[in-house]
Design a protein around this motif. Sequence first.
Motif, short mmCIF file in Angstrom:
data_model
loop_
_atom_site.label_atom_id
_atom_site.label_comp_id
_atom_site.label_asym_id
_atom_site.label_seq_id
_atom_site.Cartn_x
_atom_site.Cartn_y
_atom_site.Cartn_z
N MET A 1 0.82 -1.20 0.00
CA MET A 1 0.00 0.00 0.00
C MET A 1 0.86 1.26 0.00
O MET A 1 0.62 2.21 -0.75
N VAL A 2 1.89 1.26 0.84
CA VAL A 2 2.76 2.43 0.91
C VAL A 2 3.55 2.60 -0.39
O VAL A 2 3.68 3.72 -0.92
N ASP A 3 4.04 1.51 -0.93
CA ASP A 3 4.88 1.58 -2.13
C ASP A 3 4.10 2.01 -3.37
O ASP A 3 4.68 2.63 -4.28
N ASN A 4 2.80 1.70 -3.41
CA ASN A 4 2.06 1.88 -4.66
C ASN A 4 0.94 2.91 -4.59
O ASN A 4 0.09 2.96 -5.47
N THR A 5 0.94 3.74 -3.56
CA THR A 5 -0.07 4.80 -3.46
C THR A 5 0.60 6.11 -3.07
O THR A 5 1.82 6.16 -2.84
N SER A 6 -0.20 7.14 -2.94
CA SER A 6 0.34 8.46 -2.57
C SER A 6 0.86 8.48 -1.14
O SER A 6 1.51 9.45 -0.73
N LEU A 7 0.59 7.43 -0.37
CA LEU A 7 1.10 7.36 1.00
C LEU A 7 2.63 7.50 1.04
O LEU A 7 3.19 8.00 2.02
N LYS A 8 3.28 7.04 -0.02
CA LYS A 8 4.74 7.06 -0.01
C LYS A 8 5.32 8.46 0.12
O LYS A 8 6.47 8.65 0.51
N ASP A 9 4.51 9.47 -0.20
CA ASP A 9 4.98 10.86 -0.11
C ASP A 9 4.74 11.47 1.27
O ASP A 9 5.23 12.56 1.55
N ASP A 10 3.98 10.79 2.13
CA ASP A 10 3.69 11.31 3.47
C ASP A 10 4.89 11.12 4.39
O ASP A 10 5.62 10.13 4.29
N LYS A 11 5.07 12.08 5.29
CA LYS A 11 6.14 11.94 6.29
C LYS A 11 5.64 11.21 7.53
O LYS A 11 6.44 10.65 8.28
N VAL A 12 4.33 11.23 7.76
CA VAL A 12 3.71 10.43 8.81
C VAL A 12 2.78 9.44 8.12
O VAL A 12 1.83 9.84 7.44
N LEU A 13 3.07 8.16 8.25
CA LEU A 13 2.31 7.13 7.53
C LEU A 13 1.10 6.68 8.34
O LEU A 13 1.23 6.26 9.50
N VAL A 14 -0.06 6.79 7.73
CA VAL A 14 -1.30 6.28 8.32
C VAL A 14 -1.85 5.26 7.33
O VAL A 14 -2.34 5.62 6.26
N VAL A 15 -1.73 3.99 7.68
CA VAL A 15 -2.08 2.90 6.76
C VAL A 15 -3.36 2.22 7.25
O VAL A 15 -3.43 1.77 8.40
N TYR A 16 -4.35 2.15 6.36
CA TYR A 16 -5.64 1.54 6.72
C TYR A 16 -5.71 0.12 6.18
O TYR A 16 -5.74 -0.11 4.97
N LEU A 17 -5.71 -0.86 7.09
CA LEU A 17 -5.85 -2.27 6.73
C LEU A 17 -7.19 -2.74 7.28
O LEU A 17 -7.30 -3.18 8.43
N GLU A 18 -8.22 -2.61 6.47
CA GLU A 18 -9.60 -2.80 6.93
C GLU A 18 -9.83 -4.12 7.62
O GLU A 18 -10.48 -4.18 8.68
#
Length: 578
Positions: free
Chosen positions: A354-371
């Motif tokens: 998710m981090v590697d393939n979405t805009s999350l990779k540009d965030d400095k604080v990672l908030v990852v939603y794993l439903e």
Amino acid sequence: MSIWRVFGKKANFNEIANKYSIDQVTARIIRNRNMISDEDFNMYLRPDLSRLHDPFSMKDITKACDILLDKIDNKKSIRIIGDYDIDGICSITILYKGLKRAGAIVDYVVPHRIHDGYGINERLIDEAYEDGIDTIITCDNGIAALEQVKHAKSLGMTIIITDHHDIPFEMQGEEKIYTIPEADACVNPKQADCPYPFKGLCGAVVAYKLIQVLYAKINAIDKGKYKALYSRDLDDFLEFAAIATVGDVMDLINENRVIVKYGLAHIANTPNLGLSALIELCELDKSHISSYHIGFVIGPCLNASGRLESAELAIKMLLSTSENEAKELAKELKSLNDERKDLTDSEASKAFEMVDNTSLKDDKVLVVYLENCHESIAGIIAGRVRERYYKPSIVITKSEDGLKGSGRSIEGYNMFEEISKVKSLLTKFGGHPMAAGLSLKEENLEEFRAALNREQTLTQDDLTPKIWIDVAMPVDYVTMELVKEFEILEPFGKGNEKPVFADRNLKVIRANLIGKNKNVLKMQLQSAYGKIIEAIKFKVEEDELPAIGSVIKIIYYPDINEFRGNKSLQFIVNEIDY
């Protein structure tokens, strides 16, 4: 690639070495752990239980024990409400055994991770009231339970809080206004007006201190002399204080280091059937249990019960008086931990993708939603994400009543304070500078992620991992005697990390991959002065194999390898650079 930096702390190392009969390298390592005064060095090099701080100096601890003595004398029922992690499990074990041995009518309840969430809640209070419970004592929770304590008091119940978490606060302009629940007694060394000299205790040590004072009062021991007196009962509880200190990743400094050193040593002769059974099942040597074994073998098994089932399973094992029952419960815990490992690997892979393939990779604080992730392993996955990307990381999962999350931070980002800035988006949260737990409504998820990233002030330097080298020590200097001397630095852990050394201009004489999975690099290296050493590095990919004849720099720790009765120096390599 991490940045290598060498500690530059100053001192007269020759004088320190002579004074304490240690090598100058050892003196430098201790100084790097922020030991400055003679008192610091004496407590570090000569840890002794008599050096533990006076428990009577903790705010409200005497008041709490006076209340408990009154309840014991008047046969009032007491209920312990703890937490479902290793610190909560050990805290409950200490309080339950300690109060039981003091003659209390006492039981315990552990909130269910899924149905209750963290800490004391109104359902548990109402249930206790209906059960005829007179007094509730919390451990490893309660400091943020303002409304819950009010509810319990409205029912006429007595409430004692023992906790170690940060004190909740509201910002009024630039000032922090701290709020404490209106309990009958509130024991937490982090309270601003608590004179206890060391604030970095885990919940189980706070519980241990409470039982110390309770026993002192019961035995009418003069409090000025008490800190040098330790009964067999308290020795037995010390191992659980040590396990919790390591398992809850507290800094191994000051009295924490003393508690862990003696607590782990006590395990060699532990009378606890459950702990013995778990150690045997994990194929560990009971006489040589280290902080590593607690953090990576024993601790995860204890935690697994609260993650996938109920923490009552682990507590029941630690309280068991039947060897057969203890062994069966230990098997259940280990099985749960094996299941937890598989779940973690699977969900961590999804988080990385998710981090590697979405805009999350540009965030400095990672908030990852794993439903669909089991909420109990969110914290472990957050730790994995933090480790992979070296960014503050929060993993959010879907629960029965909204979303729940768990975060792990990096140095330079106080997660508790940063989340406090956006807490209007949350329904509940708490934690430390390096970790936090939270709940929120699903519709607030994206704004929560955006707000954290708007508020952050992290620089590229903050987001680059750093390895702090204790001594740039040529491998030629290392001897068997020096490696043996390093044993006085143990136990290692957060705040007292295993020493880190570095050397450069090492020529690769031989290098090959060994082991079942061909992921262990075994090397023969030659120093600039011609000394040949054996070195080994774990978790290596095939493309990391250094070329024969190349010159490398290494970060290492020296060890003694024993094979068929022969001992030799071996250098454990953490990183290689060219």
